[in-house]
Design an enzyme around this catalytic site. Structure first.
Site, PDB file in Angstrom:
ATOM      1  CB  SER A 127      -0.922   0.021   1.210  1.00  0.00           C
ATOM      2  OG  SER A 127      -1.478   1.316   1.337  1.00  0.00           O
ATOM      3  CG  HIS A 173      -3.818  -1.414  -1.832  1.00  0.00           C
ATOM      4  ND1 HIS A 173      -4.892  -2.190  -2.219  1.00  0.00           N
ATOM      5  CD2 HIS A 173      -4.259  -0.648  -0.808  1.00  0.00           C
ATOM      6  CE1 HIS A 173      -5.937  -1.901  -1.458  1.00  0.00           C
ATOM      7  NE2 HIS A 173      -5.579  -0.963  -0.594  1.00  0.00           N
ATOM      8  CG  ASP A 209      -5.112   2.413   0.709  1.00  0.00           C
ATOM      9  OD1 ASP A 209      -6.085   1.642   0.641  1.00  0.00           O
ATOM     10  OD2 ASP A 209      -3.969   2.048   1.065  1.00  0.00           O
ATOM     11  CG  MET A 257      -8.410   7.102   2.419  1.00  0.00           C
ATOM     12  SD  MET A 257      -7.448   7.178   3.929  1.00  0.00           S
ATOM     13  CE  MET A 257      -6.757   5.514   3.944  1.00  0.00           C
ATOM     14  CG  HIS A 316      -9.221   0.192  -0.806  1.00  0.00           C
ATOM     15  ND1 HIS A 316      -8.672  -0.042   0.439  1.00  0.00           N
ATOM     16  CD2 HIS A 316     -10.573   0.189  -0.617  1.00  0.00           C
ATOM     17  CE1 HIS A 316      -9.639  -0.180   1.327  1.00  0.00           C
ATOM     18  NE2 HIS A 316     -10.798  -0.036   0.721  1.00  0.00           N
ATOM     19  CG  MET A 338     -11.364   3.312   1.686  1.00  0.00           C
ATOM     20  SD  MET A 338      -9.852   3.281   2.657  1.00  0.00           S
ATOM     21  CE  MET A 338      -8.647   3.341   1.332  1.00  0.00           C
ATOM     22  CG  MET A 379     -11.868  -3.059   4.482  1.00  0.00           C
ATOM     23  SD  MET A 379     -10.312  -2.681   3.644  1.00  0.00           S
ATOM     24  CE  MET A 379      -9.417  -1.775   4.910  1.00  0.00           C
ATOM     25  CG  ASP A 401      -6.276  -2.972   2.829  1.00  0.00           C
ATOM     26  OD1 ASP A 401      -5.250  -2.721   3.486  1.00  0.00           O
ATOM     27  OD2 ASP A 401      -6.872  -2.117   2.124  1.00  0.00           O
TER      28      ASP A 401
HETATM   29  C1  DX5 Z   1      -6.586   1.396   5.325  1.00  0.00           C
HETATM   30  C2  DX5 Z   1      -6.058   1.107   3.957  1.00  0.00           C
HETATM   31  C3  DX5 Z   1      -4.928   0.168   3.904  1.00  0.00           C
HETATM   32  C4  DX5 Z   1      -3.701   0.618   4.624  1.00  0.00           C
HETATM   33  C5  DX5 Z   1      -3.009  -0.609   5.134  1.00  0.00           C
HETATM   34  O1  DX5 Z   1      -7.738   2.120   5.216  1.00  0.00           O
HETATM   35  O2  DX5 Z   1      -7.094   0.562   3.155  1.00  0.00           O
HETATM   36  O3  DX5 Z   1      -4.619  -0.229   2.573  1.00  0.00           O
HETATM   37  O4  DX5 Z   1      -2.806   1.362   3.836  1.00  0.00           O
HETATM   38  O5  DX5 Z   1      -1.968  -0.222   5.958  1.00  0.00           O
HETATM   39  P1  DX5 Z   1      -1.261  -1.248   6.949  1.00  0.00           P
HETATM   40  O6  DX5 Z   1      -0.735  -2.386   6.134  1.00  0.00           O
HETATM   41  O7  DX5 Z   1      -0.199  -0.412   7.576  1.00  0.00           O
HETATM   42  O8  DX5 Z   1      -2.316  -1.719   7.934  1.00  0.00           O
HETATM   43 ZN    ZN Z   2      -6.522  -0.254   1.200  1.00  0.00          ZN
END
Ligand code: DX5
Ligand code: ZN
Length: 220
Positions: A10, A35, A37, A39, A68, A70, A139, A177
């Protein structure tokens, strides 16, 4: 059962002042995916990055770009994410007004489609949808932040999901994840997970490429 094993580091935990360097490191590593993320500060209480960063990453990263989302109303943005370089787009079931329509719209863009749920959403809510997707992401922390602790209830949820996948779409990939590290990664693969997302465990380690190798090959 699908026996694919993939690590998807990620980017959220990467050093953003050295994005090109981080992408080149991933290119040299055994990670097959990267990956991303996204947000929005609405669906989750945090804001990360969007199209410009994804475009920059796409320029330097040769791996499968695993996005991903969010964000609320993801259907408004999926086309732009596909154009910016996403190879896989995963959306939260909690954000979908018309799950079948949005999942179909993602597929119609020519990218792989994933659906995900937070740890407090019953796995059974995915029944009837698994046939519409290439991947289900469970998740293992609440979406929003990197560096959280793996929620142990995930093990039981994986078993529950495996039964639905076997029944509805045996080719469907299972992704996990949140809180993934070198200790639980081999066990998660052995439990039938196909794609593991790992942020802090990879990018905060002194040797990210070796960490990715260990996650895949169970070497201590
Ligand atoms: C959280 C993200 C993850 C995050 C994982 O909302 O979707 O992808 O980056 O981070 P680690 O591996 O540090 O838990
Ligand atoms: Zn993620």
């Amino acid at each position: 059962m699908n026996t694919t094993r993939i690590i998807s580091p990620s980017l959220l935990s990467a050093d953003f002042s050295k994005l090109q360097y981080e992408c080149e490191m991933i290119n040299r590593s055994e990670a097959e995916w990267l990956h991303i993320d996204v947000m929005d500060g609405v669906f989750v209480p945090n804001i990360s990055f969007g199209f410009p960063v994804l475009k920059a990453v796409k320029k330097h990263c040769a791996k499968v770009i695993d996005v991903h989302l969010m964000i609320v109303e993801p259907e408004k943005y999926i086309e732009r994410f596909a154009k910016a370089g996403a190879d896989v787009i995963t959306v939260h079931l909690e954000t979908l007004k018309n799950p079948f329509d949005t999942l179909r719209a993602i597929r119609d863009l020519g990218v792989k489609v994933g659906v995900t749920i937070n740890p407090d959403i019953p796995v059974s809510s995915l029944c009837g949808l698994v046939g519409q997707v290439d991947m289900v992401l469970l998740m293992s922390v609440f979406a929003g932040y990197g560096g959280q602790k793996f929620i142990e209830d995930t093990w039981a949820r994986i078993e529950e999901l495996k039964a639905i996948v076997a029944d509805e779409n045996p080719d469907c990939l299972i992704q996990v994840d949140g809180g993934v590290n070198t200790e639980n990664a081999p066990k998660l693969f052995d439990a039938g997970v196909n794609v593991l997302v790992a942020g802090s465990a990879v990018f905060n380690s002194s040797d990210p490429m070796e960490t990715i190798h260990r996650m895949l090959h169970n070497t201590i």
